[in-house]
Design a protein around this motif. Sequence first.
Motif, mmCIF file in Angstrom:
data_model
loop_
_atom_site.group_PDB
_atom_site.id
_atom_site.type_symbol
_atom_site.label_atom_id
_atom_site.label_comp_id
_atom_site.label_asym_id
_atom_site.label_seq_id
_atom_site.Cartn_x
_atom_site.Cartn_y
_atom_site.Cartn_z
ATOM 1 N N PRO A 54 55.804 -21.539 -50.971
ATOM 2 C CA PRO A 54 56.157 -20.426 -50.876
ATOM 3 C C PRO A 54 55.142 -19.299 -50.695
ATOM 4 O O PRO A 54 55.624 -18.182 -50.266
ATOM 5 C CB PRO A 54 56.840 -20.276 -52.583
ATOM 6 N N ALA B 88 61.367 -21.147 -50.292
ATOM 7 C CA ALA B 88 60.678 -20.149 -50.908
ATOM 8 C C ALA B 88 61.539 -19.206 -51.612
ATOM 9 O O ALA B 88 61.315 -18.365 -52.405
ATOM 10 C CB ALA B 88 59.803 -19.238 -50.036
ATOM 11 N N ALA C 44 56.690 -16.105 -53.484
ATOM 12 C CA ALA C 44 57.161 -15.873 -52.120
ATOM 13 C C ALA C 44 57.048 -14.456 -51.663
ATOM 14 O O ALA C 44 57.074 -13.554 -52.642
ATOM 15 C CB ALA C 44 58.547 -16.147 -52.168
#
Length: 379
Positions: free
Chosen positions: A54, A318, A340
């Motif tokens: 992520p 993510a 993320a």
Amino acid sequence: MSRRFPLLAVLTAAAATAAVAAPGAASASTTWLCKPGLASNPCTPGLATTTISPTGQTLGRVTPKATRNPKIDCFYVYPTVSNQSGPQATKRIDPEERSIALYQAARYSSACRVYAPMYRQVTIAGLLKPSSVTNRMRTTGYADVRAAWLDYLNHDNKGRGVVFIGHSQGSFVLRQLIAQEVDRKAAVRKRLVSAILLGGNVLVKKGSDHGGDFQNIKACHSATQLRCVIAFSTFGDTPPARAVFGRPDANVTVVGGRPVKNTEVLCTNPAALGGGSAPLTSIFPSAPFAPGTAIGIETTQVGLPQPAVGTPWIEAQAYTGECSSAGGADVLKITGETGAPVLKALPDATWGLHLVDANIALGDLVTDVQSQAKQFTAH
């Protein structure tokens, strides 16, 4: 591209006023962006993929297995991308059409043969200046796609199953095409595997999974269901009151010239077709989108990570997605995993994350198509 485009008004008008092309449209009139055997085909890249975390850290490399001699085809209609200066595009293949085919359609080549016609769409310039767009321009774009569909049916289909794929203007065009040329025709409808109509406000009756745009084709509830629709628009926040996507226009729209009341916008989560929340598998090309074009510039500002990798594709888990009706808009609401990037709504909040509709869950969509292809072939 900083101000809000009048996309919904332009494209809804296009769906309402599009004239039907002559049934005998000549195959020579079709210009194919993607087609099996086509030289320099942007829809048949390699599938090697770099997986990332992520936060954008490289995790490894995989090469998904493609179906040998796929038994189904994909018919793709691209969104508003033309950077040509006039309000209506020609059928000339420019870098932006090649890029959008790579970004949105090429990955499906692991499951199907991809056909993508060029059409004289309303350009970005036309969307910025709607007074320059005439009804004739709107009908021409639909007529081009319809003629290409009939060309494909007459010369290439040979009874094979078909997945329709569209985004934005492409989804608006396909809503009409499917309603008129597939939903109403039982023999053609039998060939439908599914339709993936993203960022296009597909309508169903309130509380139902069909009955708005389509009378016989229902929403997909599982990856083994056939002749169904997957549709959503992506938002990172609750859509504002004037959001372009997620709500019918004043709860009344026009489909095939008929007023349709008491409808709502369909949302299906491609990672959980039966409903609920699920991690999304995002896939996007490592190559930048047509540098120097309007969409290319916007794409770099969304916020997706772009690590330097040695593969054509990047894959990440993510974000988590779930269909939401918050604020009265039916959309795919995404939430980022720890670390993320927060994706930016462009050109403003009313559009949500429209620019990532096709890629935010591309891995899940391809998996759905692969499962549906197996089901179609088995039957």
